[in-house]
Write an enzyme that holds these catalytic residues in place. Structure first.
Site, PDB file in Angstrom:
ATOM      1  N   CYS A 151      36.181  23.068  29.032  1.00 45.50           N
ATOM      2  CA  CYS A 151      36.596  24.125  27.858  1.00 45.50           C
ATOM      3  C   CYS A 151      38.108  23.922  27.277  1.00 45.50           C
ATOM      4  CB  CYS A 151      36.643  25.580  28.386  1.00 45.50           C
ATOM      5  SG  CYS A 151      36.888  26.754  26.933  1.00 45.50           S
ATOM      6  N   CYS A 179      36.459  55.118  35.780  1.00 50.84           N
ATOM      7  CA  CYS A 179      37.523  54.939  36.868  1.00 50.84           C
ATOM      8  C   CYS A 179      37.091  53.993  37.768  1.00 50.84           C
ATOM      9  CB  CYS A 179      37.992  55.902  37.612  1.00 50.84           C
ATOM     10  SG  CYS A 179      39.243  56.102  38.598  1.00 50.84           S
ATOM     11  N   ASP A 209      45.181  45.597  43.453  1.00 48.82           N
ATOM     12  CA  ASP A 209      44.859  47.064  43.044  1.00 48.82           C
ATOM     13  C   ASP A 209      43.424  46.959  42.881  1.00 48.82           C
ATOM     14  OD1 ASP A 209      44.786  49.695  42.384  1.00 48.82           O
ATOM     15  OD2 ASP A 209      45.189  49.146  40.406  1.00 48.82           O
ATOM     16  N   CYS A 249      43.118  30.601  28.556  1.00 54.73           N
ATOM     17  CA  CYS A 249      42.402  31.496  29.418  1.00 54.73           C
ATOM     18  C   CYS A 249      42.576  31.669  30.862  1.00 54.73           C
ATOM     19  CB  CYS A 249      40.817  31.035  28.905  1.00 54.73           C
ATOM     20  SG  CYS A 249      39.695  32.337  29.866  1.00 54.73           S
ATOM     21  N   LEU A 268      36.216  47.880  33.728  1.00 53.62           N
ATOM     22  CA  LEU A 268      35.578  47.151  34.866  1.00 53.62           C
ATOM     23  C   LEU A 268      34.180  47.679  35.106  1.00 53.62           C
ATOM     24  CD1 LEU A 268      38.738  46.722  37.129  1.00 53.62           C
ATOM     25  CD2 LEU A 268      37.584  44.933  35.753  1.00 53.62           C
ATOM     26  N   CYS A 295      41.085  37.357  34.790  1.00 56.79           N
ATOM     27  CA  CYS A 295      41.297  38.108  36.079  1.00 56.79           C
ATOM     28  C   CYS A 295      40.244  38.031  36.906  1.00 56.79           C
ATOM     29  CB  CYS A 295      41.147  39.791  35.734  1.00 56.79           C
ATOM     30  SG  CYS A 295      41.411  40.769  37.023  1.00 56.79           S
ATOM     31  N   CYS A 343      42.855  62.909  41.382  1.00 58.13           N
ATOM     32  CA  CYS A 343      43.141  62.847  39.843  1.00 58.13           C
ATOM     33  C   CYS A 343      42.673  64.375  39.429  1.00 58.13           C
ATOM     34  CB  CYS A 343      42.630  61.970  39.254  1.00 58.13           C
ATOM     35  SG  CYS A 343      43.058  61.775  37.582  1.00 58.13           S
ATOM     36  N   CYS A 379      33.560  35.802  29.051  1.00 59.18           N
ATOM     37  CA  CYS A 379      33.751  34.424  28.746  1.00 59.18           C
ATOM     38  C   CYS A 379      33.429  34.181  27.259  1.00 59.18           C
ATOM     39  CB  CYS A 379      32.911  33.486  29.775  1.00 59.18           C
ATOM     40  SG  CYS A 379      33.037  31.668  29.068  1.00 59.18           S
TER      41      CYS A 379
END
Length: 366
Positions: A315, A22, A272, A321, A192, A325, A15, A341
């Site tokens: 829950c 990143c 990914d 929810c 992340l 991911c 990049c 959460c």
């Protein structure tokens, strides 16, 4: 397989920008071969040929990075020629996720002619965007990104905005939404954490992210009720689920699937976010996608995402929810509660009933 979707990294993690958060730089540092070379034309041809051979219907190719436009416009011209050669009447689509820094009129003409959908990485206004999205000379990149958006609009190329939520913009939800809504199709994703450590300094904390979700949802709700629909992918998907449809985002299915990610050397991974040596399922220069999907490694990847935490089982919002991911549930293989959460719990406590009301409205598909 009926339809086949591939995420392709023709320039690997290369990049011209050096964004602090990143996630792919982190993954490359954990692989034995940290930065494969640019994708060769033989690998591209094998990829296209095998994709159309294995798909019963549509082939969807999404190009990402790093920065995929570093591979050069001639590579994408070759791609389009190969698709015409091998498709044999099967439908196909192309999309490109880019920082926009290399786009010019030549690129725009190709993207327009070949009907590419473009995702443009833009973190809001100049102040928010330039804090973490800098080039390799440590210069801000906002002006180039906004110029790319204007170029795409001038050529009538469909595009959406991908916004990473970080310390730079998490406390400015109203300003970020009001600036970005001019582009109509938005995706907000929290940055992340690195795989090898805890929460990063640039990551929002759960309380901050909860406020961001509530504030931007209220603006989304306002515009939708006033007939001025602005797509926000997360909220759109919640409404889809409430209306009885499947979410289009794999992060909202509750269990992983094989989302083929093809590195520049042809190596294939199931996601990914997990382009790691242990999860490599094959190579397009040697195997077809059907065989890779049926591999033992692919099976282990899916099965390792099944675990549900006891708190999730009780829950009342789990049906919406679904744990989120996998990368937000764990950077490694020991799955736990979603990193955010508490953010989602606070959001649903504040907005669940209002989401229920919105499901009665016709929300256009993405």
């Amino acid at each position: 397989m009926k339809n086949l979707t591939l995420l392709i990294k023709p320039a690997s993690g290369s990049c011209q920008y050096d964004c602090e958060y990143c996630f792919y730089k982190d993954e490359l540092n954990l692989r034995c071969e940290q930065k494969p070379a640019l994708m060769g034309e033989d690998t591209l041809e094998n990829l296209v040929r095998r994709a159309f051979a294995d798909a019963d219907n549509q082939v969807n190719l999404a190009f990402q990075g790093g920065e995929p436009t570093l591979r050069g416009i001639a590579f994408f011209e070759k791609l389009c020629a190969l698709q015409k050669r091998y498709s044999r009447g099967k439908p196909y689509s192309n999309s490109l996720q880019t920082n926009g820094g290399l786009l010019d009129e030549n690129w725009a003409e190709l993207l327009k002619r070949e009907h590419f959908l473009v995702g443009l990485s833009l973190d809001g206004d100049e102040e928010a965007h330039d804090l973490f999205r800098k080039d390799n000379q440590n210069n801000g990149t906002w002006r180039k990104t906004v110029a790319a958006a204007e170029l795409l609009k001038a050529f009538d190329i469909p595009f959406n905005i991908l916004t990473v939520i970080s310390k730079a913009n998490v406390n400015r939800g109203r300003e970020i939404y009001e600036f970005l809504k001019q582009y109509r199709f938005l995706q907000f994703i929290p940055c992340l954490d690195p795989m090898t450590q805890g929460a990063a300094s640039y990551a929002p904390d759960p309380a901050e992210y909860a406020r961001f979700l509530i504030e931007t949802f209220e603006l989304y709700e306002r515009d939708l009720m006033n007939g001025n629909y602005v797509s926000v992918r997360l909220f759109d998907n919640y409404i889809r689920i409430l209306a009885g449809a499947r979410p289009e985002s794999c992060a909202m299915n509750g269990i992983c699937s094989v989302s083929f990610t093809v590195e520049s050397d042809g190596s294939v991974y199931p996601c990914d976010f997990y382009c790691l040596d242990k999860w490599k399922i094959g190579n397009v220069n040697a195997q077809g996608f059907t065989a890779m999907e049926r591999s033992e490694t692919a099976r282990r990847f899916i099965n390792s995402s099944v675990k549900i935490e006891p708190r999730c089982r009780t829950c009342k919002y789990y049906y919406l929810c679904r744990g989120g991911c996998r990368r937000e549930r764990s950077a490694n293989d020991a799955l736990s509660l979603n990193r955010y959460c508490d953010s989602y719990l606070e959001f649903f406590n504040a907005c669940h009933d209002r989401l229920l009301k919105l499901k009665r409205l016709a929300v256009p598909g993405r």
